[in-house]
Design a protein around this motif. Structure first.
Motif, PDB file in Angstrom:
ATOM      1  N   ILE A 197     118.782   2.977  -4.979  1.00 45.08           N
ATOM      2  CA  ILE A 197     117.879   1.919  -4.522  1.00 45.08           C
ATOM      3  C   ILE A 197     116.450   2.453  -4.380  1.00 45.08           C
ATOM      4  N   LEU A 198     116.310   3.673  -3.875  1.00 44.16           N
ATOM      5  CA  LEU A 198     114.975   4.268  -3.759  1.00 44.16           C
ATOM      6  C   LEU A 198     114.334   4.458  -5.132  1.00 44.16           C
ATOM      7  N   LEU A 199     115.113   4.931  -6.113  1.00 43.26           N
ATOM      8  CA  LEU A 199     114.583   5.081  -7.471  1.00 43.26           C
ATOM      9  C   LEU A 199     114.176   3.731  -8.047  1.00 43.26           C
ATOM     10  N   SER A 200     114.970   2.708  -7.767  1.00 43.03           N
ATOM     11  CA  SER A 200     114.644   1.364  -8.260  1.00 43.03           C
ATOM     12  C   SER A 200     113.342   0.857  -7.645  1.00 43.03           C
ATOM     13  N   ILE A 201     113.169   1.092  -6.354  1.00 36.28           N
ATOM     14  CA  ILE A 201     111.935   0.645  -5.691  1.00 36.28           C
ATOM     15  C   ILE A 201     110.735   1.408  -6.237  1.00 36.28           C
ATOM     16  N   LEU A 202     110.880   2.724  -6.396  1.00 39.07           N
ATOM     17  CA  LEU A 202     109.779   3.528  -6.939  1.00 39.07           C
ATOM     18  C   LEU A 202     109.427   3.100  -8.352  1.00 39.07           C
ATOM     19  N   ALA A 203     110.443   2.711  -9.123  1.00 41.88           N
ATOM     20  CA  ALA A 203     110.197   2.300 -10.510  1.00 41.88           C
ATOM     21  C   ALA A 203     109.395   1.013 -10.586  1.00 41.88           C
ATOM     22  N   THR A 204     109.449   0.190  -9.552  1.00 38.62           N
ATOM     23  CA  THR A 204     108.741  -1.094  -9.590  1.00 38.62           C
ATOM     24  C   THR A 204     107.294  -0.991  -9.110  1.00 38.62           C
ATOM     25  N   LEU A 205     106.924   0.124  -8.484  1.00 39.24           N
ATOM     26  CA  LEU A 205     105.606   0.203  -7.857  1.00 39.24           C
ATOM     27  C   LEU A 205     104.463   0.100  -8.877  1.00 39.24           C
ATOM     28  N   TYR A 206     104.535   0.893  -9.954  1.00 41.99           N
ATOM     29  CA  TYR A 206     103.430   0.882 -10.920  1.00 41.99           C
ATOM     30  C   TYR A 206     103.287  -0.466 -11.626  1.00 41.99           C
ATOM     31  N   PRO A 207     104.376  -1.047 -12.185  1.00 41.96           N
ATOM     32  CA  PRO A 207     104.205  -2.377 -12.808  1.00 41.96           C
ATOM     33  C   PRO A 207     103.710  -3.429 -11.816  1.00 41.96           C
ATOM     34  N   SER A 208     104.192  -3.364 -10.580  1.00 42.47           N
ATOM     35  CA  SER A 208     103.755  -4.350  -9.581  1.00 42.47           C
ATOM     36  C   SER A 208     102.272  -4.170  -9.264  1.00 42.47           C
ATOM     37  N   TRP A 209     101.827  -2.925  -9.195  1.00 41.68           N
ATOM     38  CA  TRP A 209     100.405  -2.664  -8.942  1.00 41.68           C
ATOM     39  C   TRP A 209      99.554  -3.184 -10.098  1.00 41.68           C
ATOM     40  N   ARG A 210     100.029  -3.000 -11.332  1.00 41.06           N
ATOM     41  CA  ARG A 210      99.288  -3.519 -12.486  1.00 41.06           C
ATOM     42  C   ARG A 210      99.185  -5.038 -12.438  1.00 41.06           C
ATOM     43  N   ALA A 211     100.262  -5.692 -12.041  1.00 44.13           N
ATOM     44  CA  ALA A 211     100.224  -7.151 -11.941  1.00 44.13           C
ATOM     45  C   ALA A 211      99.246  -7.595 -10.857  1.00 44.13           C
ATOM     46  N   ALA A 212      99.236  -6.876  -9.724  1.00 40.83           N
ATOM     47  CA  ALA A 212      98.373  -7.263  -8.612  1.00 40.83           C
ATOM     48  C   ALA A 212      96.900  -7.068  -8.939  1.00 40.83           C
ATOM     49  N   THR A 213      96.584  -6.100  -9.786  1.00 42.97           N
ATOM     50  CA  THR A 213      95.177  -5.811 -10.104  1.00 42.97           C
ATOM     51  C   THR A 213      94.706  -6.547 -11.359  1.00 42.97           C
ATOM     52  N   LEU A 214      95.538  -7.423 -11.891  1.00 44.21           N
ATOM     53  CA  LEU A 214      95.161  -8.165 -13.100  1.00 44.21           C
ATOM     54  C   LEU A 214      93.994  -9.114 -12.788  1.00 44.21           C
ATOM     55  N   ASP A 215      92.969  -9.090 -13.653  1.00 46.50           N
ATOM     56  CA  ASP A 215      91.796  -9.963 -13.492  1.00 46.50           C
ATOM     57  C   ASP A 215      92.122 -11.344 -14.046  1.00 46.50           C
ATOM     58  N   PRO A 216      92.110 -12.415 -13.221  1.00 50.57           N
ATOM     59  CA  PRO A 216      92.452 -13.759 -13.707  1.00 50.57           C
ATOM     60  C   PRO A 216      91.546 -14.218 -14.853  1.00 50.57           C
ATOM     61  N   VAL A 217      90.276 -13.863 -14.812  1.00 46.79           N
ATOM     62  CA  VAL A 217      89.357 -14.291 -15.865  1.00 46.79           C
ATOM     63  C   VAL A 217      89.745 -13.703 -17.197  1.00 46.79           C
ATOM     64  N   GLU A 218      90.053 -12.374 -17.203  1.00 45.77           N
ATOM     65  CA  GLU A 218      90.449 -11.712 -18.443  1.00 45.77           C
ATOM     66  C   GLU A 218      91.764 -12.242 -18.949  1.00 45.77           C
ATOM     67  N   ALA A 219      92.672 -12.555 -18.044  1.00 40.13           N
ATOM     68  CA  ALA A 219      94.000 -13.035 -18.433  1.00 40.13           C
ATOM     69  C   ALA A 219      93.928 -14.399 -19.093  1.00 40.13           C
ATOM     70  N   LEU A 220      92.942 -15.260 -18.650  1.00 42.65           N
ATOM     71  CA  LEU A 220      92.865 -16.611 -19.201  1.00 42.65           C
ATOM     72  C   LEU A 220      91.813 -16.758 -20.295  1.00 42.65           C
ATOM     73  N   ARG A 221      91.116 -15.677 -20.651  1.00 43.33           N
ATOM     74  CA  ARG A 221      90.020 -15.767 -21.595  1.00 43.33           C
ATOM     75  C   ARG A 221      90.463 -16.324 -22.947  1.00 43.33           C
ATOM     76  N   TYR A 222      91.637 -15.841 -23.423  1.00 43.43           N
ATOM     77  CA  TYR A 222      92.061 -16.217 -24.763  1.00 43.43           C
ATOM     78  C   TYR A 222      93.194 -17.251 -24.745  1.00 43.43           C
ATOM     79  N   GLU A 223      93.407 -17.873 -23.584  1.00 48.61           N
ATOM     80  CA  GLU A 223      94.444 -18.900 -23.491  1.00 48.61           C
ATOM     81  C   GLU A 223      93.884 -20.268 -23.860  1.00 48.61           C
TER      82      GLU A 223
END
Length: 433
Positions: free
Chosen positions: A407-433
């Protein structure tokens, strides 16, 4: 409107900025676990991560249980018939073994004290011959010996002292083609002194009992005879060569040894089961630890699959993340959504593996028997492993350690992808939509 946005709308946008791990975050996270048909690849990666963690946890539990079973069975067999503490007389012959026995038996923590005669000899029948360890023991003591009591398959130990017969192991009886009532010849090179040197001594004894300890090494080599017969055969009249003591807690020998040393009352050499079997059990512990590390890599690989799956999920859900941010979801909420998503895969896989591993570990002998029958082979030859069955012992501490680690390995594995999602710029994400 995307599915995640629809879920967020139904969950009330005001919840986007509410307390951590709210209903809104759980609904969105669990929705992301179900990939759409057009984006099924992400959910397939999550499925493989789930399977990898489940298989890894199950394998760890089964292997650790088998290793624990090996240690427990071998300790039980080896110590159950050989004792925990061994005392041998020095300077003078051990003729006062009854007095020493009485003093040792009064020590707290000592449950059984047995004086014996031990000696190597050759045994034979009209059909075969073999080497054996002869043990002279009193009838009252052999009936209390943990490795023998309750393991007599043929014959009886009643009147063991008066019959002058012997008890032999099942495999030795099979090797020599002997049954109850047959005679076995015992030969030792240390016989009487003659003008021409030491003459060998040979004597025949009737077989009164056959035992099966379950450890092939002992079942094929041990012969028990009455103490008085062994004293006469080995020329040790009135002596014992060793006193074996059994204790309540063999894992805490130092305290018991100090108490025994204080009451023994004569010069003696004292050893315990740890010294006699140190190399064997140290090798078993090293193998157990190495197997744990190797198999833990399976769980680590599955955790890496969680990372790759969540990174792809973040890329796929970038527009959803941007819209959720514009609706009032905080960076912390986005981070927790993906943290829940990845952790859910790890926790589900862990508990699926836990159930599977415990079921297999508790039924490993039945599975082995079925595989032997199905493939017409012997997957666990007792001649190599010294045990008549495949042991397994599920230790709660090991299971908890495996579950917590995963469970600890699973939680650690999610930290980096979750941080990337949290720091995503909404403007950049919707620019080409």
């Amino acid at each position: 409107m995307t599915d995640a946005v629809a879920v967020a709308t139904r969950a009330a946008p005001s919840e986007a900025g509410s307390k951590p791990f709210s209903v809104f975050e759980w609904l969105v996270a669990l929705r992301y676990l179900r990939g759409r048909r057009s984006k099924a690849f992400v959910s397939e990666i999550a499925g493989f991560s789930f399977l990898g963690i489940g298989v890894g946890v199950a394998t760890l539990i089964v292997v650790m249980s088998v290793m624990n079973g090996f240690r427990h069975e071998l300790l039980d067999k080896i110590v159950g018939i050989n004792g925990h503490v061994f005392l041998q007389g020095v300077e003078t012959p051990l003729t006062d073994y009854d007095a020493v026995d009485e003093r040792l038996a009064k020590v707290p923590g000592v449950k059984l004290v047995i004086p014996m005669i031990e000696g190597a000899a050759a045994v034979s029948s009209p059909y075969n011959q073999a080497g054996a360890l002869i043990r002279g023991i009193k009838e009252a003591d052999i009936k209390r010996l943990p490795g023998i009591a309750g393991h007599i398959t043929l014959g009886t130990l009643d009147n063991f002292d008066s019959t002058g017969g012997v008890a032999i192991g099942q495999r030795l009886a099979e090797s020599l083609a002997l049954r109850i009532g047959d005679t076995i010849s015992v030969l030792t090179a240390k016989g009487p002194q003659t003008p021409f040197g030491v003459a060998p001594r040979i004597k025949s004894y009737p077989i009164t009992a056959i035992f099966q300890i379950g450890m092939s090494e002992f079942d094929s080599s041990f012969v028990y005879m009455p103490l008085t017969e062994a004293q006469a055969f080995f020329g040790k009249d009135g002596e014992a060569t060793v006193i074996e003591a059994f204790v309540d807690d063999p894992d805490h020998m130092d305290e018991v040894r100090a108490k025994l040393d204080a009451v023994v009352g004569r010069p003696m050499i004292m050893t315990d089961w740890r010294q006699r079997n140190k190399t064997f059990f140290d090798a078993l512990n090293v193998e157990r630890n190495v197997m744990f590390i190797i198999l833990a890599l399976i769980v680590l690989v599955a955790a890496l699959n969680i990372i790759s799956g969540l990174i792809m999920l973040v890329k796929d859900k970038s527009p959803d993340i941007a819209i959720l941010r514009t609706m009032g979801a905080t960076r912390g909420a986005i981070l927790r959504i993906f943290l829940i998503t990845g952790t859910a895969i790890g926790v589900a896989g862990t508990f699926a593996g836990l159930v599977l591993g415990v079921l297999v570990a508790r039924n490993i002998e039945g599975i082995r028997t079925f595989l032997n029958w199905a493939f017409h082979s012997n997957l666990f030859p007792s001649e190599l492993y010294f045990l008549s069955h495949l042991p397994s012992r599920v230790e709660p501490g090991d299971v908890i350690a495996v579950v917590v680690m995963t469970i600890l390995l699973s939680i650690l594995a999610t930290l980096y992808p979750s941080w990337r999602a949290a720091t995503l710029d909404p403007v950049e994400a919707l620019r080409y939509e």
